[in-house]
Motif scaffolding. Structure first.
Motif, mmCIF file in Angstrom:
data_model
loop_
_atom_site.group_PDB
_atom_site.id
_atom_site.type_symbol
_atom_site.label_atom_id
_atom_site.label_comp_id
_atom_site.label_asym_id
_atom_site.label_seq_id
_atom_site.Cartn_x
_atom_site.Cartn_y
_atom_site.Cartn_z
ATOM 1 N N ARG A 10 0.835 -1.196 0.000
ATOM 2 C CA ARG A 10 0.000 0.000 0.000
ATOM 3 C C ARG A 10 0.876 1.254 0.000
ATOM 4 O O ARG A 10 1.921 1.294 0.655
ATOM 5 C CB ARG A 10 -0.894 0.036 1.234
ATOM 6 N N ARG A 153 -4.619 6.734 -7.981
ATOM 7 C CA ARG A 153 -6.072 6.624 -8.007
ATOM 8 C C ARG A 153 -6.591 5.662 -6.941
ATOM 9 O O ARG A 153 -7.552 5.960 -6.218
ATOM 10 C CB ARG A 153 -6.535 6.149 -9.388
ATOM 11 N N ASP A 154 -5.977 4.489 -6.825
ATOM 12 C CA ASP A 154 -6.469 3.490 -5.870
ATOM 13 C C ASP A 154 -6.355 3.974 -4.428
ATOM 14 O O ASP A 154 -7.258 3.741 -3.619
ATOM 15 C CB ASP A 154 -5.708 2.172 -6.046
ATOM 16 N N THR A 155 -5.246 4.640 -4.125
ATOM 17 C CA THR A 155 -5.074 5.157 -2.761
ATOM 18 C C THR A 155 -6.079 6.264 -2.472
ATOM 19 O O THR A 155 -6.685 6.304 -1.393
ATOM 20 C CB THR A 155 -3.650 5.695 -2.565
ATOM 21 N N VAL A 158 -9.653 5.143 -1.535
ATOM 22 C CA VAL A 158 -9.919 4.407 -0.291
ATOM 23 C C VAL A 158 -10.925 5.148 0.595
ATOM 24 O O VAL A 158 -11.897 4.551 1.065
ATOM 25 C CB VAL A 158 -8.601 4.131 0.469
#
Length: 298
Positions: A10, A153-155, A158
């Motif tokens: 992460r 983008r993914d972080t 969240v």
């Protein structure tokens, strides 16, 4: 310590600002296994996050130095400049979640890029209790570096949904403020409606569902206005034209007078309607009033 161990896959996050929104963001990233370093001007407000697994930095510069991805969630644009003054931003990815104006977003982007950072500005369409809650409806507008957005983008997704609205760093703030401005107008109407029934034997809790249903039914008018603005034809498919609405305003004002309610939340808008009608646009709907607000066309 948090029950969720740090996941080395992460992206680590440095978060400046642990007010209500910043704390909510930090807790969601921690729960998802991100390493999080936090800083707050009032250090005591950051300490509760240490018990949940965050590292508390002594200075903003120390937090910035800890991780490449730096999230800023402070009071205002001036606070951002003050907090980052003296921090080494070279090679950092700076995401500004601080509420500001489009011009401030553009200026802050140039400021960050001159210091060697990639930059995204943002507008949070959520309140703290919505952060990290699936299907809450909360999301965040982002604008600026497309490369930064794609990489993180993914972080960024969240805590809340993400909506990238363009390379212009001012667009996130512009979308944010435009929606908030529409909300303010809606709240003005809600306030006036409750004032009208306030002295009568009508329970506000019984009236509220009627109000919500009516506003929900009217909301799709925004799509029709968008179509007319793009076509330039404000008369196409109009059902209730401006002339009819202006005539009907007299009943709204008379009712307010009878109920001993001030019309001050309604009259500015009604005056714009009358001005547009006087210009000979009675067969339009209200879409053409956008032109009255454009100072470049005056």
């Amino acid at each position: 310590m948090t029950d969720t161990p740090v996941d080395s896959s992460r992206t680590p996050v440095a978060l400046l600002g642990t007010g209500a929104m910043g704390t909510a963001l930090a807790r969601v990233w921690l729960a998802a296994g991100h390493e999080v370093t936090v800083w707050n001007r009032t250090a005591a407000r950051a300490e509760p996050l240490a018990a949940e697994g965050a590292t508390v930095a002594r200075t903003a510069a120390e937090a910035v130095a800890a991780h490449r991805l730096v999230i800023v969630c402070l009071l205002d644009d001036a606070s951002v400049g003050e907090a980052l003054d003296g921090a080494d931003l070279a090679g950092r990815d700076l995401v500004n979640l601080t509420t500001g104006t489009p011009a401030q977003g553009r200026a802050r982007a140039a400021w960050a890029e001159a210091r060697g950072a990639r930059f995204l500005d943002a507008g949070i369409m959520a309140i703290p209790p919505m952060i990290g809650v699936p299907d809450s409806g909360g999301y965040v507008f982002y604008s600026g570096s497309p490369e930064l957005f794609e990489e993180h983008r993914d972080t960024l997704a969240v805590p809340a949904g993400t909506r990238y609205v363009g390379t212009d760093p001012g667009f996130a703030a512009l979308h944010d403020v435009a929606l908030l401005s529409a909300m303010s107008g809606m709240f003005a109407g809600i306030t006036h409606a409750f004032a009208l029934i306030g002295q009568e034997d009508i329970a506000p809790k019984d009236f509220a569902p009627l109000l919500v249903d009516w506003l929900t039914a009217m909301a799709p008018a925004a799509h029709h206005s968008a179509d007319r603005l793009e076509s330039g034809d404000y008369t196409e498919g109009v059902v209730s034209n401006l002339a009819m609405q202006v005539a009907g305003n007299a009943t709204l004002l008379r009712t307010a007078e009878e109920q001993r309610v001030s019309p001050e939340l309604l009259t500015p808008y009604m005056e714009l309607m009358e001005r547009r009608l006087a210009q000979g646009h009675g067969d339009e709907d209200q879409t053409g009033m956008v032109e009255l607000l454009d100072l470049r066309k005056r």
